[in-house]
Structure formats: C-alpha cells, structure tokens
Scaffold this active site. Sequence first.
Site, PDB file in Angstrom:
ATOM      1  N   LYS A 183       0.965  -1.121  -0.061  1.00  9.43           N
ATOM      2  CA  LYS A 183      -0.039   0.119   0.181  1.00  9.43           C
ATOM      3  C   LYS A 183       1.024   1.136  -0.031  1.00  9.43           C
ATOM      4  O   LYS A 183       1.515   1.499   0.976  1.00  9.43           O
ATOM      5  CB  LYS A 183      -0.830  -0.100   1.196  1.00  9.43           C
ATOM      6  CG  LYS A 183      -2.183   0.746   1.163  1.00  9.43           C
ATOM      7  CD  LYS A 183      -2.100   2.169   0.683  1.00  9.43           C
ATOM      8  CE  LYS A 183      -2.109   3.240   1.903  1.00  9.43           C
ATOM      9  NZ  LYS A 183      -1.850   4.470   1.402  1.00  9.43           N
ATOM     10  N   GLU A 258       9.360   1.470  10.848  1.00 10.76           N
ATOM     11  CA  GLU A 258      10.390   2.410  10.362  1.00 10.76           C
ATOM     12  C   GLU A 258       9.776   3.828  10.574  1.00 10.76           C
ATOM     13  O   GLU A 258       9.312   4.287   9.788  1.00 10.76           O
ATOM     14  CB  GLU A 258      11.056   2.010   9.180  1.00 10.76           C
ATOM     15  CG  GLU A 258      11.266   0.521   9.026  1.00 10.76           C
ATOM     16  CD  GLU A 258      12.613   0.384   9.719  1.00 10.76           C
ATOM     17  OE1 GLU A 258      13.318   1.260  10.149  1.00 10.76           O
ATOM     18  OE2 GLU A 258      13.155  -0.986   9.829  1.00 10.76           O
ATOM     19  N   CYS A 292      14.072  10.379   6.509  1.00 12.04           N
ATOM     20  CA  CYS A 292      13.766  10.136   7.970  1.00 12.04           C
ATOM     21  C   CYS A 292      15.034   9.973   8.682  1.00 12.04           C
ATOM     22  O   CYS A 292      15.250  10.236   9.857  1.00 12.04           O
ATOM     23  CB  CYS A 292      13.246   8.433   8.085  1.00 12.04           C
ATOM     24  SG  CYS A 292      14.100   7.252   7.123  1.00 12.04           S
ATOM     25  N   GLU A 389      10.233  16.407  14.538  1.00 14.88           N
ATOM     26  CA  GLU A 389      10.695  16.065  12.989  1.00 14.88           C
ATOM     27  C   GLU A 389      10.004  17.122  12.133  1.00 14.88           C
ATOM     28  O   GLU A 389       8.724  17.117  11.761  1.00 14.88           O
ATOM     29  CB  GLU A 389      10.340  14.379  12.808  1.00 14.88           C
ATOM     30  CG  GLU A 389      10.867  14.255  11.327  1.00 14.88           C
ATOM     31  CD  GLU A 389      10.680  13.006  10.913  1.00 14.88           C
ATOM     32  OE1 GLU A 389       9.430  12.391  10.944  1.00 14.88           O
ATOM     33  OE2 GLU A 389      11.625  12.159  10.605  1.00 14.88           O
TER      34      GLU A 389
HETATM   35  P1  NAP Z   1       2.349   8.475   7.182  1.00 14.34           P
HETATM   36  O1  NAP Z   1       1.409   9.728   7.361  1.00 14.34           O
HETATM   37  O2  NAP Z   1       2.615   7.954   8.413  1.00 14.34           O
HETATM   38  O3  NAP Z   1       2.152   7.570   6.156  1.00 14.34           O
HETATM   39  C1  NAP Z   1       2.865   6.740   5.878  1.00 14.34           C
HETATM   40  C2  NAP Z   1       1.934   5.504   4.858  1.00 14.34           C
HETATM   41  O4  NAP Z   1       1.151   5.055   6.089  1.00 14.34           O
HETATM   42  C3  NAP Z   1       1.233   6.120   3.819  1.00 14.34           C
HETATM   43  O5  NAP Z   1       1.243   4.976   3.076  1.00 14.34           O
HETATM   44  C4  NAP Z   1      -0.036   6.256   4.422  1.00 14.34           C
HETATM   45  O6  NAP Z   1      -1.121   6.241   3.316  1.00 14.34           O
HETATM   46  C5  NAP Z   1      -0.376   5.120   5.579  1.00 14.34           C
HETATM   47  N1  NAP Z   1      -1.084   5.473   6.517  1.00 14.34           N
HETATM   48  C6  NAP Z   1      -1.734   6.768   6.900  1.00 14.34           C
HETATM   49  N2  NAP Z   1      -2.523   6.332   7.745  1.00 14.34           N
HETATM   50  C7  NAP Z   1      -2.784   5.200   8.198  1.00 14.34           C
HETATM   51  C8  NAP Z   1      -3.535   4.334   9.014  1.00 14.34           C
HETATM   52  N3  NAP Z   1      -4.368   4.843   9.847  1.00 14.34           N
HETATM   53  N4  NAP Z   1      -3.369   3.235   8.829  1.00 14.34           N
HETATM   54  C9  NAP Z   1      -2.402   2.477   8.045  1.00 14.34           C
HETATM   55  N5  NAP Z   1      -1.892   3.277   7.203  1.00 14.34           N
HETATM   56  C10 NAP Z   1      -1.791   4.478   7.259  1.00 14.34           C
HETATM   57  O7  NAP Z   1       3.585   9.319   6.807  1.00 14.34           O
HETATM   58  P2  NAP Z   1       4.035  10.444   5.879  1.00 14.34           P
HETATM   59  O8  NAP Z   1       3.580  11.635   6.290  1.00 14.34           O
HETATM   60  O9  NAP Z   1       3.494   9.910   4.431  1.00 14.34           O
HETATM   61  O10 NAP Z   1       5.459  10.557   5.738  1.00 14.34           O
HETATM   62  C11 NAP Z   1       6.389  11.198   6.465  1.00 14.34           C
HETATM   63  C12 NAP Z   1       6.898  10.448   7.643  1.00 14.34           C
HETATM   64  O11 NAP Z   1       7.230   9.249   7.446  1.00 14.34           O
HETATM   65  C13 NAP Z   1       7.730  11.254   8.390  1.00 14.34           C
HETATM   66  O12 NAP Z   1       7.418  11.342   9.943  1.00 14.34           O
HETATM   67  C14 NAP Z   1       9.161  10.358   8.609  1.00 14.34           C
HETATM   68  O13 NAP Z   1       9.938  10.201   9.444  1.00 14.34           O
HETATM   69  C15 NAP Z   1       8.480   9.168   8.192  1.00 14.34           C
HETATM   70  N6  NAP Z   1       9.484   7.974   7.329  1.00 14.34           N
HETATM   71  C16 NAP Z   1      10.270   7.287   7.986  1.00 14.34           C
HETATM   72  C17 NAP Z   1      11.271   6.425   7.120  1.00 14.34           C
HETATM   73  C18 NAP Z   1      12.035   5.482   7.869  1.00 14.34           C
HETATM   74  O14 NAP Z   1      12.792   4.772   7.182  1.00 14.34           O
HETATM   75  N7  NAP Z   1      12.104   5.217   9.368  1.00 14.34           N
HETATM   76  C19 NAP Z   1      11.376   6.646   5.753  1.00 14.34           C
HETATM   77  C20 NAP Z   1      10.258   7.459   5.375  1.00 14.34           C
HETATM   78  C21 NAP Z   1       9.451   8.127   5.925  1.00 14.34           C
HETATM   79  P3  NAP Z   1      -1.671   7.533   2.889  1.00 14.34           P
HETATM   80  O15 NAP Z   1      -0.596   8.337   2.035  1.00 14.34           O
HETATM   81  O16 NAP Z   1      -2.792   7.276   1.861  1.00 14.34           O
HETATM   82  O17 NAP Z   1      -2.079   8.566   3.989  1.00 14.34           O
END
Ligand code: NAP
Length: 530
Positions: A183, A258, A292, A389
């Site tokens: 997804k 992650e 990240c 962050e």
């Molecule tokens: P996010 O909102 O957490 O979204 C990540 C993924 O989760 C997306 O596919 C999102 O789908 C999905 N998602 C959202 N709500 C969900 C729910 N209730 N249940 C299941 N899945 C759900 O993160 P983002 O804003 O897209 O990305 C930025 C964040 O990711 C930052 O905080 C960053 O630190 C973190 N990140 C961490 C790493 C690592 O390797 N540690 C790498 C990259 C990013 P939708 O797009 O449809 O909302």
Amino acid sequence: MTAVATATSVKHYSMFIDGEWVDADDRVTYEIVDPATEEVVATVPRGGRSDAERAVRAAREAFDKGPWPRTTAVERAAVLRKVADKIRERAEELAVLETRQMGKTLADSLVDMNDAAHTFDYYAGLAVEQHGQTLEVPGDSLSMVVREPVGVTAGITPWNFPVLMAAWKLAPSLAAGNVMILKPASVSPLTSLEMARIFDDVGLPRGVVQVITGPGGEVGDYLASSPDVDMVAFTGSVEVGKHIMRQGAENVKKVGLELGGKSPNIVFADADFEAAIDGALIGIFAGSGEVCSAGSRLLVQRPIYDRFVGELVSRALAIKVGPGLDESNEMGPLVSRQQLETVERYVKIGVAEGAKLATGGHRLEGPGFFYEPTIFVDVDNSMAVAQEEIFGPVLVVIPFDSEEQAISIANDTIYGLAGAVWTKDVTKAMRVVKALRAGITWVNTYHPTYSEAPWGGYKQSGVGRELGTFGLDEYQEVKQINIDLTDRPLGVYQHGKEKTDGKVVSLHERRPFGRDEVKGAWVRFCQNCN
Ligand code: NAP
Ligand code: MG
C-alpha cells in the site's frame, strides 16, 4: 484527497489485485500532482475497504494454497534477480516518474532505482544462503530449527522513497516465501504500480504481489487490522506507526516499524572542516530534508562554531533549488502543499521560540512547492524545532562544549534512528558512537548505507530492522522440530506397565530431574522445575 472523474488527457493507472489490473470497486479515482509544476501527472484508483478485502482474500489463497511459498529458495532467488534486472532496464523511465510524482532530483531517483535493484539481488543471494540449525540435544533424539515464511505480509510505505521502500519490504518478504500486499503513500503511488507491472512481467503466481492504492485511513487501516494479514511492515510517521501497532495487537500480528527521527550530526573542533561542512549540508538538504535519517540537528563544538556556521550558511545559499528533472538543480520541491505548509508552520514556531534564523525561511515564488534551504542557529535542544521532526530542508544548529555534553544533547530526544560524529580522533569517535542511542551511525560521513546492513531505529524511531540478514529474519517464523529416535513410548502414563526392556518405571522415577532410565533425557522437558 479529492475524488475526481478520470481525466482523458492524463494517463490512468489501475491497481494490481489478484493478478488483475483493476479500478476501485466504486470506480472513484484521484489525481497525482507533480510538486515541481503542480500539474496533474496521472490518475489512480482510490481503493477502499472492499478492494482491500479482495486483496487480502487473494493473498491468503496465494499463501495457503499457491505455489510460491512451496518453491525452493533457488527458484525464488531467480525471480528476484529478474526483478532486479527489470528495474535496471527501466531505471531511467522509473526515475523520471519518481521525480515527477514526488519531486526529488533525477540523480537521487536514479540512485534509488540502483539501490532497489541491488536490494533484490542481495536478497536473491541471501535466500539460498540462509539455513536452519541442528541443535546439540541429549539422548536418542534430534532437534532442529527450520525457517518458514510468516504468511500474508503487508507493506505500507511513505512518499519520500517510494520504489526503495517498496524494495526494502518486497525483496526480503518474497525471498522468505511470503506473499505481500503493498500500500504505497497516496501522493506517490505511480512507481509502486510500475513495480507491480514488473512483478506481473516476471510471471509471479497471482496474489503473490499486489499493489493497492487508496487512503491509509481505509486501506492501510484494514491491512493492519485484518486477522488474515500475518505481518505489517510500515514506514512512515510515529503517529501512524503507533496506530498500526495498536491495530496489529488485536490479533497479535508481527509489526515492523520504521518511523521518524531527529538525528544528531556531531562536529568536533578537530574534524576535517571541509568534509564536515559537506556532510552537514548533505545530512539535511539531500532529498529536501524529507529523509527519515536526516541529520536535522547539527551539534557543533564551540571553538569552530562561528566559522562553521558562517561557511554553512554561505554554502546553503548557493544550493540551486528547482525542478528535479532539470539536472542542474541540486534540491527539488517538497512533496506536497501540505508538506510545504508543515515546514512553514515549523519555521514560524522556531522564530517564535527564539531560534535565530540564519538563512532561508521562505517558500519560492511561482508554481511548485519549493522551500529555501533553511538554517536556525544558536538553538536550544529543548525547542520544538530541535525536538520535533520537520521533514523538510530545515537545519537547527546547537553549540556544545564537551564530548559529554554532545552525547547528552544527542540522546535527549524521543527518537533514535541515526547519528553521526565528525572527528580525527578515533577513540573519541568510537566512544561517542557507542554512546549514541540510535540504530544507524556514521563516522566522518553522513547517509551512505547498504542493503547488507540493518536499518532501523531505537526508541520511538521504530521496532525491528529492515535489510541485511536481520531484515530477512523479520519475515520468517522459526520452528523447532524434535524427533525421537527410539520408537519407545515416553512412558509418563504407563504406570506399572512392563517396559520393552522388562523394567518397570515408577512414577517417582519419571519426575523431572529424576533421570529416566528407559528414555534417557526426555525428562529434561522441565529443566526449570524444582
Ligand atoms: P504517514 O502519514 O505515516 O504515512 C505513511 C504511510 O502510512 C502511507 O502509505 C499512508 O497512507 C499510510 N497510513 C496513513 N494513515 C494510516 C492508517 N491509519 N493506517 C494504516 N496506514 C496509514 O507518513 P507520511 O506523512 O506519508 O511520511 C512522512 C513520515 O514518514 C515522516 O514522519 C518520516 O519520518 C517517516 N518516514 C520514515 C522512514 C524510515 O525509514 N524510518 C522513511 C520515510 C519516512 P496515505 O498516504 O494514504 O496517507
Ligand atoms: Mg500522511
């Protein structure tokens, strides 16, 4: 996410469910926007609950009855290598699409494609190299450990490294014999759908890899809570990670997380000045800071602080910001208007809490979600801009005096993803690296990492590891198999019965720690009883 009718002028992508290219059950689609131009790149299905249910049913069928989990590791490795080759063949086209949908520079996208291909090659090799164990056990018995796939796995990925994060999940999951539903993040699903095309092309059995687009709150949430999904591997925000962990708890799913970071990049006065400046800039401005593991907190030792900050600011001002497809640009836009607004909000917060804005602090004029490389100096680690962050090109610089103080500031965070130290003093470097509560560390460099090395965080930066042998372990169950070699009954409930050797064994003799003369060491099943 706005639902719109499928436009005819832009390309439409379908999702890949149960071996078929399909649209959402309710036919709703939405638009993917190029963050450099704000033009619509494509439309994709806005999948929902019923689509996710279908994918899970197909995955269950593929795992429980299909051929994939029953193939040999050699066969799986051959498929993974084909995937790697296809990614390389299509690297440029995929890189352009990655840049168009999420903004990073084309050079960065190409690196991602190469890394993704390497990840598949690496797990192809590991698939055939990883074995079970036989154990040294007493008596007439054999004990062994075999590795088995976990089952139906779901990968939920973020928008900052769409192809690479998909590869980090798909490659080990498939190498281990699992099936996976991917997804991707809603703003950037196109390259993940192209990955599905690659899996379709290499001829994986239906249901082994599926890619479903749709809102995390619906599709992702269903995958995290469905009792038919055995594991969720998630990369994204801490907030959603916690939610997924709670959802997964309902049926005690395996959960890999992650999450984010606020990683310290520590520069000592004796560091190579030029290398450290370069590392500080790469640490925060690579990928527009939407990384990240970004080195978003720069700790600089007092004796070089003013000179370092001065050089850093002039170098940040020289970074060329613009569309990632123009190869002369060094930093692309942020992924979305929403992300741009988050960065703007944090810069306001920083100013309000007294951080000194040394450069940047504005979005660029014109179309696209561009933001200036931004540096706050003289920051106190307790400020929100040092603790939270931001996920954008915003660096906070914090001065320090002693090694001890640097360590204490570095670890004063809820996160523990990464950290770096710059110094020519080897023992100091190792002392500091050892003291860092983080899963990924660097000495005199920032950001290089390898498929061979485990990736993941301490504290609220995550649970479990991706990549390396550790990453494969996450996608496996281990089973112990114990075999009796005597063909004799255990004898626990054979009170008073004649034994084959003519000896009657009393109940007393069969108690744990009373060594059973007939069966040898079996009584040791209760090693800890007394
Ligand atoms: P996010 O909102 O957490 O979204 C990540 C993924 O989760 C997306 O596919 C999102 O789908 C999905 N998602 C959202 N709500 C969900 C729910 N209730 N249940 C299941 N899945 C759900 O993160 P983002 O804003 O897209 O990305 C930025 C964040 O990711 C930052 O905080 C960053 O630190 C973190 N990140 C961490 C790493 C690592 O390797 N540690 C790498 C990259 C990013 P939708 O797009 O449809 O909302
Ligand atoms: Mg989100």
